[in-house]
Design a protein around this motif. Structure first.
Motif, PDB file in Angstrom:
ATOM      1  N   LEU A   1       0.824  -1.204   0.000  1.00 58.52           N
ATOM      2  CA  LEU A   1       0.000   0.000   0.000  1.00 58.52           C
ATOM      3  C   LEU A   1       0.865   1.264   0.000  1.00 58.52           C
ATOM      4  CD1 LEU A   1      -2.991   0.839   0.071  1.00 58.52           C
ATOM      5  CD2 LEU A   1      -2.813   0.939   2.569  1.00 58.52           C
ATOM      6  N   LEU A   2       1.955   1.248   0.748  1.00 58.71           N
ATOM      7  CA  LEU A   2       2.875   2.387   0.749  1.00 58.71           C
ATOM      8  C   LEU A   2       3.499   2.594  -0.629  1.00 58.71           C
ATOM      9  CD1 LEU A   2       4.576   1.845   4.214  1.00 58.71           C
ATOM     10  CD2 LEU A   2       3.456   3.961   3.492  1.00 58.71           C
ATOM     11  N   ALA A   3       3.850   1.495  -1.271  1.00 56.02           N
ATOM     12  CA  ALA A   3       4.432   1.600  -2.617  1.00 56.02           C
ATOM     13  C   ALA A   3       3.415   2.174  -3.603  1.00 56.02           C
ATOM     14  CB  ALA A   3       4.923   0.229  -3.081  1.00 56.02           C
ATOM     15  N   ILE A   4       2.171   1.682  -3.520  1.00 51.02           N
ATOM     16  CA  ILE A   4       1.113   2.197  -4.392  1.00 51.02           C
ATOM     17  C   ILE A   4       0.860   3.676  -4.093  1.00 51.02           C
ATOM     18  CG2 ILE A   4      -1.343   2.027  -4.949  1.00 51.02           C
ATOM     19  CD1 ILE A   4      -1.117  -0.986  -4.416  1.00 51.02           C
ATOM     20  N   GLY A   5       0.895   4.022  -2.797  1.00 54.65           N
ATOM     21  CA  GLY A   5       0.700   5.415  -2.421  1.00 54.65           C
ATOM     22  C   GLY A   5       1.751   6.327  -3.017  1.00 54.65           C
ATOM     23  N   LEU A   6       3.005   5.880  -3.020  1.00 54.82           N
ATOM     24  CA  LEU A   6       4.076   6.683  -3.611  1.00 54.82           C
ATOM     25  C   LEU A   6       3.860   6.870  -5.109  1.00 54.82           C
ATOM     26  CD1 LEU A   6       6.750   8.165  -3.363  1.00 54.82           C
ATOM     27  CD2 LEU A   6       7.923   5.960  -3.668  1.00 54.82           C
ATOM     28  N   VAL A   7       3.424   5.796  -5.764  1.00 55.80           N
ATOM     29  CA  VAL A   7       3.121   5.906  -7.200  1.00 55.80           C
ATOM     30  C   VAL A   7       2.021   6.948  -7.423  1.00 55.80           C
ATOM     31  CG1 VAL A   7       2.189   4.688  -9.197  1.00 55.80           C
ATOM     32  CG2 VAL A   7       3.880   3.561  -7.729  1.00 55.80           C
ATOM     33  N   GLY A   8       0.985   6.914  -6.563  1.00 57.85           N
ATOM     34  CA  GLY A   8      -0.096   7.883  -6.691  1.00 57.85           C
ATOM     35  C   GLY A   8       0.383   9.310  -6.491  1.00 57.85           C
ATOM     36  N   VAL A   9       1.259   9.515  -5.512  1.00 59.25           N
ATOM     37  CA  VAL A   9       1.806  10.852  -5.273  1.00 59.25           C
ATOM     38  C   VAL A   9       2.578  11.343  -6.498  1.00 59.25           C
ATOM     39  CG1 VAL A   9       3.468  12.169  -3.904  1.00 59.25           C
ATOM     40  CG2 VAL A   9       1.888  10.593  -2.769  1.00 59.25           C
ATOM     41  N   ILE A  10       3.346  10.438  -7.099  1.00 57.11           N
ATOM     42  CA  ILE A  10       4.140  10.815  -8.276  1.00 57.11           C
ATOM     43  C   ILE A  10       3.236  11.094  -9.481  1.00 57.11           C
ATOM     44  CG2 ILE A  10       5.842   9.981  -9.943  1.00 57.11           C
ATOM     45  CD1 ILE A  10       7.133   8.435  -7.597  1.00 57.11           C
ATOM     46  N   VAL A  11       2.234  10.236  -9.699  1.00 55.25           N
ATOM     47  CA  VAL A  11       1.335  10.403 -10.854  1.00 55.25           C
ATOM     48  C   VAL A  11       0.566  11.715 -10.753  1.00 55.25           C
ATOM     49  CG1 VAL A  11      -0.730   9.486 -11.967  1.00 55.25           C
ATOM     50  CG2 VAL A  11       1.141   7.939 -11.331  1.00 55.25           C
ATOM     51  N   TRP A  12       0.072  12.000  -9.518  1.00 56.12           N
ATOM     52  CA  TRP A  12      -0.706  13.236  -9.338  1.00 56.12           C
ATOM     53  C   TRP A  12       0.119  14.311  -8.613  1.00 56.12           C
ATOM     54  CZ3 TRP A  12      -3.732   8.641  -7.924  1.00 56.12           C
ATOM     55  CH2 TRP A  12      -4.613   8.251  -8.934  1.00 56.12           C
ATOM     56  N   TRP A  13       1.371  14.395  -8.977  1.00 57.32           N
ATOM     57  CA  TRP A  13       2.297  15.315  -8.307  1.00 57.32           C
ATOM     58  C   TRP A  13       1.759  16.745  -8.328  1.00 57.32           C
ATOM     59  CZ3 TRP A  13       6.207  14.499  -5.145  1.00 57.32           C
ATOM     60  CH2 TRP A  13       7.064  15.555  -4.838  1.00 57.32           C
ATOM     61  N   PRO A  14       1.615  17.381  -7.152  1.00 61.29           N
ATOM     62  CA  PRO A  14       1.054  18.737  -7.087  1.00 61.29           C
ATOM     63  C   PRO A  14       1.962  19.760  -7.785  1.00 61.29           C
ATOM     64  CG  PRO A  14       1.029  17.659  -4.940  1.00 61.29           C
ATOM     65  CD  PRO A  14       1.887  16.819  -5.824  1.00 61.29           C
ATOM     66  N   GLU A  15       1.318  20.749  -8.360  1.00 58.83           N
ATOM     67  CA  GLU A  15       2.081  21.793  -9.044  1.00 58.83           C
ATOM     68  C   GLU A  15       2.666  22.783  -8.049  1.00 58.83           C
ATOM     69  OE1 GLU A  15      -0.574  23.530 -11.822  1.00 58.83           O
ATOM     70  OE2 GLU A  15      -0.657  21.756 -13.129  1.00 58.83           O
ATOM     71  N   ARG A  16       2.001  22.993  -6.918  1.00 59.61           N
ATOM     72  CA  ARG A  16       2.506  23.930  -5.926  1.00 59.61           C
ATOM     73  C   ARG A  16       3.544  23.242  -5.045  1.00 59.61           C
ATOM     74  NH1 ARG A  16      -2.901  26.341  -3.309  1.00 59.61           N
ATOM     75  NH2 ARG A  16      -3.609  24.175  -3.674  1.00 59.61           N
ATOM     76  N   GLY A  17       4.700  23.863  -4.908  1.00 58.52           N
ATOM     77  CA  GLY A  17       5.805  23.252  -4.178  1.00 58.52           C
ATOM     78  C   GLY A  17       5.490  22.975  -2.723  1.00 58.52           C
ATOM     79  N   LEU A  18       4.828  23.913  -2.060  1.00 59.54           N
ATOM     80  CA  LEU A  18       4.511  23.735  -0.646  1.00 59.54           C
ATOM     81  C   LEU A  18       3.552  22.566  -0.449  1.00 59.54           C
ATOM     82  CD1 LEU A  18       4.890  24.768   2.226  1.00 59.54           C
ATOM     83  CD2 LEU A  18       2.959  26.337   1.841  1.00 59.54           C
ATOM     84  N   VAL A  19       2.574  22.456  -1.332  1.00 59.84           N
ATOM     85  CA  VAL A  19       1.622  21.348  -1.249  1.00 59.84           C
ATOM     86  C   VAL A  19       2.333  20.020  -1.509  1.00 59.84           C
ATOM     87  CG1 VAL A  19      -0.453  20.324  -2.262  1.00 59.84           C
ATOM     88  CG2 VAL A  19      -0.337  22.799  -1.884  1.00 59.84           C
ATOM     89  N   ALA A  20       3.229  20.018  -2.482  1.00 58.64           N
ATOM     90  CA  ALA A  20       3.985  18.795  -2.796  1.00 58.64           C
ATOM     91  C   ALA A  20       4.809  18.355  -1.587  1.00 58.64           C
ATOM     92  CB  ALA A  20       4.892  19.035  -4.000  1.00 58.64           C
ATOM     93  N   ALA A  21       5.452  19.324  -0.914  1.00 57.21           N
ATOM     94  CA  ALA A  21       6.265  18.996   0.256  1.00 57.21           C
ATOM     95  C   ALA A  21       5.399  18.442   1.381  1.00 57.21           C
ATOM     96  CB  ALA A  21       7.015  20.239   0.724  1.00 57.21           C
ATOM     97  N   LEU A  22       4.217  19.044   1.577  1.00 57.05           N
ATOM     98  CA  LEU A  22       3.305  18.582   2.624  1.00 57.05           C
ATOM     99  C   LEU A  22       2.862  17.149   2.363  1.00 57.05           C
ATOM    100  CD1 LEU A  22       1.399  19.061   5.062  1.00 57.05           C
ATOM    101  CD2 LEU A  22      -0.286  19.939   3.432  1.00 57.05           C
ATOM    102  N   ILE A  23       2.464  16.871   1.138  1.00 50.65           N
ATOM    103  CA  ILE A  23       1.957  15.535   0.802  1.00 50.65           C
ATOM    104  C   ILE A  23       3.069  14.490   0.883  1.00 50.65           C
ATOM    105  CG2 ILE A  23       1.040  14.152  -1.109  1.00 50.65           C
ATOM    106  CD1 ILE A  23      -0.645  16.603  -1.875  1.00 50.65           C
ATOM    107  N   LEU A  24       4.245  14.839   0.398  1.00 48.09           N
ATOM    108  CA  LEU A  24       5.368  13.906   0.484  1.00 48.09           C
ATOM    109  C   LEU A  24       5.732  13.645   1.944  1.00 48.09           C
ATOM    110  CD1 LEU A  24       7.262  12.259  -1.299  1.00 48.09           C
ATOM    111  CD2 LEU A  24       8.888  14.174  -1.215  1.00 48.09           C
ATOM    112  N   GLY A  25       5.623  14.667   2.800  1.00 48.03           N
ATOM    113  CA  GLY A  25       5.877  14.488   4.226  1.00 48.03           C
ATOM    114  C   GLY A  25       4.891  13.546   4.878  1.00 48.03           C
TER     115      GLY A  25
END
Length: 460
Positions: free
Chosen positions: A94-118
């Motif tokens: 599930l963690l691996a799938i979650g990472l794929v999802g984060v990458i596929v729907w990578w946020p355009e805003r840097g702060l949001v991307a950092a929050l989600i990756l965190g």
């Protein structure tokens, strides 16, 4: 015993409810606070990161609450251990799938991307903490790897139930958690500060240093014996016998006094091991101020039991503090071992069951069952009689909990203190591949062939 278990139950309830509360807070904040500010793409990325985290937290919370049913009484049910074993694999996927999802729907805003990756990274940390290496440690545990890289409680419960080791545990073997039995905290929390150091006269190539360790439970004096003309081998803690010789403690296995046949500390140092030899409470430098040492020992044991402690727990705490000191010495490398004869073997047995930092052990004439002592009327030292031990499976249940270590158990066929059937019951309960048993024609002693085999175990 009831008071100690009540404290553990309260801590488990707090941990379980805390993890479930954290999962609810994360879900609430994500849905009602963060999501309204996100685009559809960013929301999908957040869900990908958040779902694995919530799954881990819920699993952890449920585990702590369920564990209240068996802590201090037995082991996790096998079916539940298998369920958590499957969840461990599922959550990793599930963690691996979650990472794929984060990458596929990578946020355009840097702060949001950092929050989600965190958020996703926090899920990984929680997963590691519960299923790989225990990362959440008290400050008092120190910074050495031996203190911090500890198997998580959930994994230890799974192993004790037979999940990871079902093929190696003897059929029907029951594992007992020594920490809960003795009412102790994590082994690495027992430590101390060096408040005294003195150099004793050398004996041939061996140097002797006396150290005093101030712990929360009193001063623990010990000797460090090493041979500086050889490449140092792994450290070994050598615990002395009883023999009703209260004037003798660490000096006997160090070869400075007493019976030379049990100078195993000296023999280990002779071949290059750094040997640490503590005095147990009541012996040598820790002798009680009394005219009757044996009676004082019995009174001490009874008083400790009356206040929810035990003399065996005291011995185990002291050895754990010494182990923490050893683990913090950068020059002492390799697996930490422990060896003892008679009382020393008994203390080594309990310490191996309690402290995973001890990777190798020798129990010389120190393993038996309370049932066999009772049946044969054996007058053992009072530390043997730990409240709750016999009804929790006796010492075989302790042996069944010692996983992934190397242990040598020696016994004399005519030892009046350790009936042989009791020794056999203990040896049979060790997981396959852990214990090596050596029987000899003799009594309560440490014959030379056993001494040589013990030294060889630590060299392997």
């Amino acid at each position: 015993m009831p008071d100690r278990r009540a404290r553990v139950l309260a801590r488990y309830r707090s941990l379980g409810s805390g993890e479930l509360f954290a999962a609810a807070v994360f879900a609430f904040l994500a849905w009602f606070v963060v999501a309204p500010w996100l685009s559809s793409r960013e929301s999908l990325a957040l869900v990908s990161a958040l779902v694995p985290l919530i799954v881990v937290l819920v699993q952890a919370g449920v585990y702590w609450l369920l564990a209240r049913a068996w802590v201090g009484r037995g082991s996790m049910p096998t079916s539940l251990a298998r369920l958590f074993g499957a969840l461990r694999i599922f959550t990793a996927v599930l963690l691996a799938i979650g990472l794929v999802g984060v990458i596929v729907w990578w946020p355009e805003r840097g702060l949001v991307a950092a929050l989600i990756l965190g958020v996703w990274a926090f899920g990984v940390v929680e997963y590691v903490n519960y299923f790989v290496v225990q990362l959440a440690r008290p400050i008092s545990a120190g910074t050495s790897a031996a203190n911090w890289l500890r198997t998580p409680r959930l994994v230890r419960d799974m192993r004790a139930a037979g999940d990871d080791t079902a093929r190696t545990r003897p059929p029907g073997a029951r594992a007992l958690d020594a920490r809960s039995l003795l009412g102790l905290d994590a082994p690495e929390t027992y430590r101390g500060d060096v408040v005294g150091t003195s150099q004793l006269p050398s004996v041939g190539p061996l140097s002797f240093t006396r150290i005093e360790l101030a712990t929360a439970d009193g001063i623990v004096p010990f000797l460090v014996v090493r041979r500086d003309d050889l490449t140092p081998r792994s450290p070994v803690i050598a615990v002395h016998q009883h023999a009703n010789e209260f004037a003798l403690g660490k000096s006997e296995p160090a070869g400075l006094a007493g019976d030379a046949s049990v100078a195993y500390g000296r023999r280990l140092a002779d071949v290059g091991h750094t040997v640490i030899l503590p005095d147990l409470i009541g012996f040598e430098d820790r002798r009680r101020q009394t005219s009757d040492d044996a009676e004082a020992e019995r009174i001490d044991a009874a008083e400790r039991t009356a206040r929810g402690d035990s003399l065996q727990a005291k011995h185990t705490r002291d050895v754990a503090a010494v182990t923490s000191w050893v683990a913090g010495q950068p020059e002492m490398t390799g697996p930490i071992g422990i060896m003892g004869h008679s009382l020393g073997g008994q203390v080594a047995f309990f310490s191996l069951a309690f402290d995973e930092r001890l990777e190798r052990g020798v129990i010389s004439c120190g393993a038996g069952t309370l049932a066999s002592f009772d049946r044969d009327g054996v007058p053992h030292n009072p530390a043997w009689f730990v409240p709750g031990l016999r009804e929790s499976g006796d010492t075989p249940a302790l042996a069944a909990s010692i996983i992934g270590r190397r242990v040598l158990v020696s016994a004399g066929r005519h030892d009046p203190l350790f009936p042989l059937d009791g020794v056999h019951a203990v040896v049979a309960a060790f997981p396959t591949g852990v214990a090596e048993a050596v029987e000899f024609d003799g009594g309560h002693e440490l014959p030379e062939p056993v001494m040589r085999r013990a030294i060889g175990l630590f060299a392997e």
